[in-house]
Scaffold this motif. Sequence first.
Motif, PDB file in Angstrom:
ATOM      1  N   ASP A 154       0.757  -1.217   0.019  1.00 42.11           N
ATOM      2  CA  ASP A 154      -0.134  -0.151   0.083  1.00 42.11           C
ATOM      3  C   ASP A 154       0.884   1.256  -0.174  1.00 42.11           C
ATOM      4  O   ASP A 154       0.378   2.415   0.163  1.00 42.11           O
ATOM      5  N   PHE A 155       2.189   1.206   0.096  1.00 39.01           N
ATOM      6  CA  PHE A 155       2.923   2.205   0.172  1.00 39.01           C
ATOM      7  C   PHE A 155       2.735   3.263  -1.000  1.00 39.01           C
ATOM      8  O   PHE A 155       2.594   4.502  -0.906  1.00 39.01           O
ATOM      9  N   ALA A 156       2.873   2.881  -2.007  1.00 40.36           N
ATOM     10  CA  ALA A 156       2.862   3.679  -3.241  1.00 40.36           C
ATOM     11  C   ALA A 156       1.506   4.451  -3.578  1.00 40.36           C
ATOM     12  O   ALA A 156       1.271   5.650  -3.662  1.00 40.36           O
ATOM     13  N   MET A 157       0.351   3.596  -3.310  1.00 40.74           N
ATOM     14  CA  MET A 157      -0.838   4.303  -3.368  1.00 40.74           C
ATOM     15  C   MET A 157      -1.044   5.381  -2.299  1.00 40.74           C
ATOM     16  O   MET A 157      -1.482   6.519  -2.427  1.00 40.74           O
ATOM     17  N   ALA A 158      -0.648   5.022  -1.052  1.00 42.15           N
ATOM     18  CA  ALA A 158      -0.949   5.975   0.262  1.00 42.15           C
ATOM     19  C   ALA A 158      -0.033   7.313   0.021  1.00 42.15           C
ATOM     20  O   ALA A 158      -0.625   8.395   0.197  1.00 42.15           O
ATOM     21  N   ILE A 159       1.101   7.166  -0.658  1.00 43.29           N
ATOM     22  CA  ILE A 159       2.057   8.313  -0.827  1.00 43.29           C
ATOM     23  C   ILE A 159       1.552   9.093  -1.974  1.00 43.29           C
ATOM     24  O   ILE A 159       1.514  10.422  -1.844  1.00 43.29           O
ATOM     25  N   ARG A 160       0.956   8.395  -3.036  1.00 44.71           N
ATOM     26  CA  ARG A 160       0.424   9.288  -3.962  1.00 44.71           C
ATOM     27  C   ARG A 160      -0.867  10.003  -3.573  1.00 44.71           C
ATOM     28  O   ARG A 160      -0.968  11.010  -3.925  1.00 44.71           O
ATOM     29  N   ARG A 161      -1.817   9.369  -2.903  1.00 47.68           N
ATOM     30  CA  ARG A 161      -3.045   9.798  -2.353  1.00 47.68           C
ATOM     31  C   ARG A 161      -2.686  11.246  -1.438  1.00 47.68           C
ATOM     32  O   ARG A 161      -3.097  12.165  -1.657  1.00 47.68           O
ATOM     33  N   LYS A 162      -1.666  10.975  -0.783  1.00 42.34           N
ATOM     34  CA  LYS A 162      -1.149  12.204   0.317  1.00 42.34           C
ATOM     35  C   LYS A 162      -0.358  13.129  -0.576  1.00 42.34           C
ATOM     36  O   LYS A 162      -0.797  14.463  -0.407  1.00 42.34           O
ATOM     37  N   LEU A 163       0.117  12.932  -1.434  1.00 41.02           N
ATOM     38  CA  LEU A 163       1.002  14.308  -2.393  1.00 41.02           C
ATOM     39  C   LEU A 163      -0.088  14.683  -3.272  1.00 41.02           C
ATOM     40  O   LEU A 163      -0.036  16.092  -3.289  1.00 41.02           O
ATOM     41  N   VAL A 164      -0.936  13.908  -3.845  1.00 39.28           N
ATOM     42  CA  VAL A 164      -2.008  14.604  -4.648  1.00 39.28           C
ATOM     43  C   VAL A 164      -2.758  15.637  -3.732  1.00 39.28           C
ATOM     44  O   VAL A 164      -3.259  16.772  -4.119  1.00 39.28           O
ATOM     45  N   LEU A 165      -3.265  15.249  -2.512  1.00 36.20           N
ATOM     46  CA  LEU A 165      -4.088  16.211  -1.691  1.00 36.20           C
ATOM     47  C   LEU A 165      -3.057  17.249  -1.298  1.00 36.20           C
ATOM     48  O   LEU A 165      -3.674  18.584  -0.995  1.00 36.20           O
ATOM     49  N   GLU A 166      -1.905  17.208  -1.068  1.00 38.67           N
ATOM     50  CA  GLU A 166      -1.006  18.320  -0.523  1.00 38.67           C
ATOM     51  C   GLU A 166      -1.044  19.182  -1.856  1.00 38.67           C
ATOM     52  O   GLU A 166      -0.848  20.483  -1.365  1.00 38.67           O
ATOM     53  N   VAL A 167      -0.693  18.697  -2.837  1.00 40.75           N
ATOM     54  CA  VAL A 167      -0.512  19.738  -4.183  1.00 40.75           C
ATOM     55  C   VAL A 167      -1.703  20.434  -4.477  1.00 40.75           C
ATOM     56  O   VAL A 167      -1.820  21.570  -4.782  1.00 40.75           O
ATOM     57  N   SER A 168      -2.952  19.721  -4.531  1.00 37.83           N
ATOM     58  CA  SER A 168      -4.178  20.344  -4.851  1.00 37.83           C
ATOM     59  C   SER A 168      -4.596  21.336  -3.797  1.00 37.83           C
ATOM     60  O   SER A 168      -5.431  22.201  -4.109  1.00 37.83           O
ATOM     61  N   GLY A 169      -4.317  21.121  -2.426  1.00 37.88           N
ATOM     62  CA  GLY A 169      -4.829  21.927  -1.487  1.00 37.88           C
ATOM     63  C   GLY A 169      -6.264  21.548  -1.183  1.00 37.88           C
ATOM     64  O   GLY A 169      -6.640  22.068  -0.205  1.00 37.88           O
TER      65      GLY A 169
END
Length: 264
Positions: free
Chosen positions: A215-230
């Motif tokens: 689940d690492f890749a998916m969790a990190i991606r979801r977090k980065l997308v949320l951070e970038v999008s605000g």
Amino acid sequence: MLLAALAMLLSLTAIGEARNAAAESGAVVDLELVLAVDISGSMDLEEAQIQREGYVSALTHPEFLAAIREGFNGRIAISYFEWGGTIGQNSLMPWSLIATADDAARFAQLIKKRPFASLRGTSLSTAIAYGSKLFDSNGFSGVRRVIDISGDGPNNYGAPVVPARDAANALGIIVNGLAIMVRPSSAYGPLDRYYADCVIGGPGAFVVSVQEPEDFAMAIRRKLVLEVSGRQPPAHFVPVANGTDCMIGEKLRPGFERYPELNR
């Protein structure tokens, strides 16, 4: 080996040129993001490699790149360092402007090629304090500033974590967390709750937990997308915490009573 070294040199040169150009222009970006990545001794080699592969995958994923393009300025600034009880020697990667897939790929490849060496101790406070200083004079002007910190255990070395978190928040820096719970410990309870109460802070701050290696890749991606999008994360991203002892890591450390500076 020679070709790999040459490729690394060319990549570093390209990143340096991008950073210098941004510094000269004072580039306005949608986000200034620091990735603070745990390489403490409790992270075994397999876990550390999976974590690193997760960041590489997330940074080059179309969903992450789309989130950058959709921003008002269409670009972010990003930096990366590794930490344990102290900051990894030579672990800091320079600030880079990410606006295109090529930008993201170059940055991700530098992470992928880094040598790995674990560090003793887990000092979330040191990582947050160090990350907070990286925004000064970095050549970028971000709408938001975020420290994205991963970890697989509570703070157990150096200063307590809460004052470091609060100091970062006072500077307008949001602290988000990735709680790595692949090998949970009953000694300190659910790590995501500890992160929710003691580590994260600032408007919209949130925790993402990882409980399985895949689940690492998916969790990190979801977090980065949320951070970038605000965007505000779903409510389940921040667990309900109640009365977490933010000094539990220090108290579990052998010889805690011999360290009065930690017992405040």
